[in-house]
Design an enzyme around this catalytic site. Structure first.
Site, PDB file in Angstrom:
ATOM      1  N   CYS A   9      28.124 -17.876  31.818  1.00 25.73           N
ATOM      2  CA  CYS A   9      27.481 -17.198  30.556  1.00 25.73           C
ATOM      3  C   CYS A   9      28.574 -16.443  29.812  1.00 25.73           C
ATOM      4  O   CYS A   9      29.269 -15.402  30.520  1.00 25.73           O
ATOM      5  CB  CYS A   9      26.452 -16.313  31.050  1.00 25.73           C
ATOM      6  SG  CYS A   9      25.649 -15.232  29.469  1.00 25.73           S
ATOM      7  N   ASP A  10      28.832 -16.852  28.527  1.00 24.69           N
ATOM      8  CA  ASP A  10      29.820 -15.962  27.515  1.00 24.69           C
ATOM      9  C   ASP A  10      29.581 -14.725  27.643  1.00 24.69           C
ATOM     10  O   ASP A  10      30.413 -13.913  27.710  1.00 24.69           O
ATOM     11  CB  ASP A  10      29.789 -16.745  26.282  1.00 24.69           C
ATOM     12  CG  ASP A  10      30.443 -17.822  26.089  1.00 24.69           C
ATOM     13  OD1 ASP A  10      31.135 -18.320  27.291  1.00 24.69           O
ATOM     14  OD2 ASP A  10      30.310 -18.951  25.316  1.00 24.69           O
TER      15      ASP A  10
END
Length: 105
Positions: A9-10
């Site tokens: 997840c960024d």
């Protein structure tokens, strides 16, 4: 401090960079301890479920009607991320308010 999220997840990556001393727990691999999940549900309720996620979109209507506790037990990646636990305090997400609450500039 423990950061619960996904390694892919960024947003979680940004949080990890900003909180380098926090222990990271990947919810896909390790899940969220039942006590932590219960506390988070008590504090955040339905907001803990990410209804914009790919996982949510793949659920059928019957699954979507399950309680948040059951949904997150069955699909830990449905949790809004990151969930930061610092002692008795919990912060959900990584917006400006969350960063401010954690003392991150």
């Amino acid at each position: 401090m423990i950061l619960y999220g996904l390694k892919t997840c960024d947003t979680c990556r940004k949080a990890r960079r900003a909180l380098p001393d926090a222990q990271f727990v990947d919810v896909r691999d390790d899940g969220v301890p039942a006590a932590v999940l219960a506390d988070a549900l008590a504090q955040f309720g339905q907001a803990l479920v990410n209804t914009r996620s790919t996982t949510w979109r793949s659920l059928d209507e019957a699954e979507r009607t399950l309680s948040p506790a059951q949904l997150l037990a069955d699909h830990p990646t449905l949790m809004k991320r990151p969930l930061v636990v610092d002692g008795d305090r919990m912060v959900l997400g990584w917006d400006k308010a969350a960063q401010s609450a954690l003392g991150v500039a």
